[in-house]
Scaffold this active site. Structure first.
Site, PDB file in Angstrom:
ATOM      1  N   GLY A 161      -7.462   3.277 -20.068  1.00 51.05           N
ATOM      2  CA  GLY A 161      -8.050   4.608 -19.987  1.00 51.05           C
ATOM      3  C   GLY A 161      -9.457   4.564 -20.531  1.00 51.05           C
TER       4      GLY A 161
ATOM      5  N   SER B  48       3.756  11.986  14.650  1.00 49.50           N
ATOM      6  CA  SER B  48       2.364  11.831  15.081  1.00 49.50           C
ATOM      7  C   SER B  48       2.155  10.527  15.833  1.00 49.50           C
ATOM      8  CB  SER B  48       1.453  11.850  13.859  1.00 49.50           C
ATOM      9  OG  SER B  48       1.675  10.667  13.101  1.00 49.50           O
ATOM     10  N   GLY B  49       3.125   9.617  15.721  1.00 51.83           N
ATOM     11  CA  GLY B  49       2.922   8.287  16.289  1.00 51.83           C
ATOM     12  C   GLY B  49       2.544   7.307  15.192  1.00 51.83           C
ATOM     13  N   GLY B  50       2.166   7.817  14.026  1.00 54.56           N
ATOM     14  CA  GLY B  50       1.827   6.953  12.903  1.00 54.56           C
ATOM     15  C   GLY B  50       3.076   6.471  12.169  1.00 54.56           C
ATOM     16  N   VAL B  51       2.869   5.519  11.280  1.00 52.06           N
ATOM     17  CA  VAL B  51       4.014   4.874  10.643  1.00 52.06           C
ATOM     18  C   VAL B  51       4.753   5.815   9.688  1.00 52.06           C
ATOM     19  CG1 VAL B  51       2.559   3.770   8.880  1.00 52.06           C
ATOM     20  CG2 VAL B  51       4.797   2.813   9.379  1.00 52.06           C
ATOM     21  N   ASP B  52       4.050   6.696   8.980  1.00 52.79           N
ATOM     22  CA  ASP B  52       4.711   7.527   7.979  1.00 52.79           C
ATOM     23  C   ASP B  52       5.709   8.496   8.607  1.00 52.79           C
ATOM     24  OD1 ASP B  52       2.840   6.213   6.503  1.00 52.79           O
ATOM     25  OD2 ASP B  52       1.551   7.967   6.174  1.00 52.79           O
ATOM     26  N   SER B  53       5.249   9.215   9.629  1.00 54.36           N
ATOM     27  CA  SER B  53       6.163  10.176  10.242  1.00 54.36           C
ATOM     28  C   SER B  53       7.260   9.444  11.010  1.00 54.36           C
ATOM     29  CB  SER B  53       5.412  11.165  11.130  1.00 54.36           C
ATOM     30  OG  SER B  53       4.810  10.511  12.220  1.00 54.36           O
TER      31      SER B  53
ATOM     32  N   CYS C 215      -4.956  -2.684 -22.313  1.00 53.08           N
ATOM     33  CA  CYS C 215      -6.287  -2.214 -22.725  1.00 53.08           C
ATOM     34  C   CYS C 215      -6.151  -0.990 -23.636  1.00 53.08           C
ATOM     35  CB  CYS C 215      -7.145  -1.957 -21.485  1.00 53.08           C
ATOM     36  SG  CYS C 215      -8.895  -1.920 -21.879  1.00 53.08           S
ATOM     37  N   TYR C 216      -6.517   0.212 -23.165  1.00 47.84           N
ATOM     38  CA  TYR C 216      -6.358   1.398 -24.007  1.00 47.84           C
ATOM     39  C   TYR C 216      -4.905   1.516 -24.497  1.00 47.84           C
ATOM     40  CZ  TYR C 216      -6.701   6.280 -25.501  1.00 47.84           C
ATOM     41  OH  TYR C 216      -6.690   7.436 -26.234  1.00 47.84           O
TER      42      TYR C 216
ATOM     43  N   GLU D  13      -3.164  -6.118 -13.723  1.00 54.04           N
ATOM     44  CA  GLU D  13      -2.858  -5.484 -12.438  1.00 54.04           C
ATOM     45  C   GLU D  13      -3.905  -5.744 -11.364  1.00 54.04           C
ATOM     46  OE1 GLU D  13      -3.722  -4.117 -15.261  1.00 54.04           O
ATOM     47  OE2 GLU D  13      -4.888  -2.279 -15.047  1.00 54.04           O
TER      48      GLU D  13
ATOM     49  N   LYS E 131       2.140   2.676   0.856  1.00 55.93           N
ATOM     50  CA  LYS E 131       2.046   2.388   2.293  1.00 55.93           C
ATOM     51  C   LYS E 131       2.689   1.051   2.673  1.00 55.93           C
ATOM     52  CE  LYS E 131      -0.059   3.894   6.123  1.00 55.93           C
ATOM     53  NZ  LYS E 131      -0.212   5.317   6.459  1.00 55.93           N
TER      54      LYS E 131
ATOM     55  N   HIS F 180      -6.729  -6.772 -17.884  1.00 57.36           N
ATOM     56  CA  HIS F 180      -5.990  -6.013 -16.866  1.00 57.36           C
ATOM     57  C   HIS F 180      -5.182  -6.937 -15.958  1.00 57.36           C
ATOM     58  CE1 HIS F 180      -7.642  -2.011 -17.625  1.00 57.36           C
ATOM     59  NE2 HIS F 180      -8.705  -2.673 -18.044  1.00 57.36           N
TER      60      HIS F 180
END
Ligand code: XMP
Length: 520
Positions: free
Chosen positions: A61, A229-234, A88-89, A177, A375, A175
């Site tokens: 942070g 929508s044709g996208g991966v999420d929906s 870190c913080y 990550e 994602k 860090h």
């Protein structure tokens, strides 16, 4: 999604103290197949403890631990007597809280440093070589709290890592990550799996099983609608709900006329024919085109499309009778971003209308099975559900679609030119193997200018088409892809030869910032 759904997995809670890297901690732990969630550091304890965490990570942070009003370590964390990793913080908090001393370092340390493990054998560093790590701090631990030992040091940080082995409390000054830290993912895996004892069982198959049973329970005998929508999420959302409740799900697909070549047909083929879902496909292209007629301002286009979409969706949903639930493909980053004011970017560059989003005045209960996924996890779930590759690996596509890629006024003729050119581009990139993560987004843009050319013996005066291809990690910043020249030549030749109306192709060599990825 109910808490019960999450509780079945052994989990880590990440307390966010405001570092720009906190999401990465979550991603690395998930990549180790351990479930984790992020919480703002001052979240009410009962919400965090509902996860039954087997360990805590305290993020970095921007503050200094002794600064007035600085975020502090909530009491309940250590009271759980589970392992804690402060980064870190987060490490400064542990040190200050437990009776050590943190000071402003005389030599601030930013960027790469080498750390060597020192001190007693411990489950975090045992067997690891000296590591190049990413440092970014002004403060450092000067005196260890009682019971702690130094576990690693660097040239500028005598305490690059510390630990109280019996209490299983650890701190890292660097860090782990970020990708610039060697074996950083391994350090986080060791913490989650070996120190906290979480089983690495957070897999797509496990997620699917849980999500399906939770949806079934929550929906009961009711009906659900979902916008595709044709996208991966929906697509993944609808497929999960379909697995859970079959024909009580109806998906609605709105063809806005602003989609790429072959997309509407592909959606119908995949969901209705291949997956056997009830799908209402509405061709609203004329309606959209009419609404866009004469409009060339990008923000106005977005507004018109967003509003029109809601209207069409609403109309179709009403026609279906009343469903109690609306399934949406909300992802974890959306949830995190909408949480704290400090996480919302100040300046609005573009209105990212989430087309396909919730009609505000409709009274649905929301079903968001992907609410805790990143994602890449959604893609893995999509693959495990057997969705076709072209949907699972589909690149992001803006909600307003090709309307923001036909610069200036949107007409059917210009949309058709763009569709033809864009499909050649995607075909060539696909053939070169560049659409599965090597180039994160690539598309054609039709400019509202014409230029002079010569074809055969004829002078031509036709449209200029731009090609945009970018590499990016998070779409917040991006670089233009260094596409092979022979590939660019082939794309340009094919477009000019095969697409009537275009006589010049240019390649966009601007990064973001200062440009954005889309042109409008
Ligand atoms: P920019 O152009 O802002 O885009 O660099 C970043 C990412 O967001 C997508 N994008 C949109 N997505 N509605 C969306 O759903 C929009 O209005 C919109 N504008 C840009 C863009 O394609 C890129 O992936």
């Amino acid at each position: 999604m109910s808490v019960e759904h999450r509780r079945q997995h052994e989990a880590i809670a990440i307390l966010d103290f405001g570092s720009q890297y906190t999401q990465l901690i979550a991603r690395r732990i998930r990549e180790a197949h351990v479930y984790c969630e992020m919480f703002p550091w001052n979240t009410p304890p009962e919400q965090v403890l509902a996860l039954s965490p087997r360990g805590f990570v305290l993020s970095g942070g921007p503050a200094s631990v002794y600064a007035p009003g600085a975020p502090f370590l909530p009491e309940y964390v250590l009271a759980q007597e589970v392992p804690v990793l402060g980064i870190c913080y987060g490490m400064h908090l542990l040190a200050a809280h437990l009776g050590g001393r943190v000071v402003r370092a005389t030599d601030r340390e930013y960027g790469a440093a080498e750390v060597r493990s020192v001190g007693p054998p411990n489950p975090l560093f045992d067997g690891l070589p000296a590591l190049r790590v990413w440092m970014s701090h002004g403060d450092r631990v000067e005196a260890l709290p009682p019971g702690f030992e130094v576990l690693a040091c660097s040239a500028n940080s005598p305490v690059a890592a510390m630990g109280h082995l019996a209490r299983r409390l650890y701190g890292l000054q660097f860090h782990p990550e970020v990708v610039h830290t060697e074996r950083g993912a391994e350090l986080l895996r060791r913490f989650a799996v070996e120190i906290c004892g979480c089983a690495p069982d957070w897999t797509p198959a496990a997620f699917i099983e849980q999500a399906v049973s939770t949806i079934r329970e929550r929906v009961g005998d009711d009906d659900v609608v979902c916008g595709l929508s044709g996208g991966v999420d929906s697509a993944v959302t609808a497929t999960l709900v379909h697995r859970a409740i079959g024909d009580r799900l109806t998906s609605i697909f709105v063809n806005t006329g602003l989609l790429r070549k072959g997309e509407p047909e592909q959606v119908v083929r995949t969901f209705r024919e291949h997956l056997g879902m009830r799908l209402v496909a509405v061709d609203a292209s004329e309606e959209f085109l009419e609404a866009l007629s004469g409009v060339s301002d990008p923000e106005q286009k977005r507004r018109i499309i967003g509003e029109r979409f809601i209207r069409v969706f609403e109309r179709e949903a009403r026609r279906l009778g009343h469903a109690r639930f609306l399934a949406q493909g909300t992802l974890y980053p959306d949830v995190i971003e909408s949480r704290g004011p400090e996480r919302q970017s100040a300046a609005r560059i573009k209105t990212h209308h989430n087309v396909g989003g919730l009609p505000e005045d409709m009274h649905f209960e929301l079903l968001e099975p992907l609410r805790y996924l990143f994602k890449d996890e959604v893609r893995a779930v999509g693959e495990a559900l057997g969705l076709p590759e072209e949907i699972v690996w589909r690149q992001p596509f803006p909600g307003p679609g090709l309307a923001v890629r036909v610069l200036g006024e949107v007409t059917w003729e210009r949309l058709e030119i763009l569709r033809a050119a864009d499909s050649i581009l995607l075909e060539e990139l696909g053939a070169a193997g560049l659409l599965r993560g090597e180039t994160q987004q690539a598309f054609a843009v039709l400019l509202p200018v014409r230029s002079v050319g010569v074809m055969g013996d004829e002078r031509t005066y036709q449209y200029v088409l731009a090609i945009r291809a970018v590499t990016t990690e998070d779409f917040m910043t991006a670089d233009w892809a260094r596409l092979d020249h022979a590939l660019l030549a082939r794309i340009s030749n094919r477009i000019v030869n095969e697409v009537a109306g275009v006589n010049r192709v240019v390649y966009d060599i601007t990064s973001k910032p200062p440009a954005t990825i889309e042109w409008e």
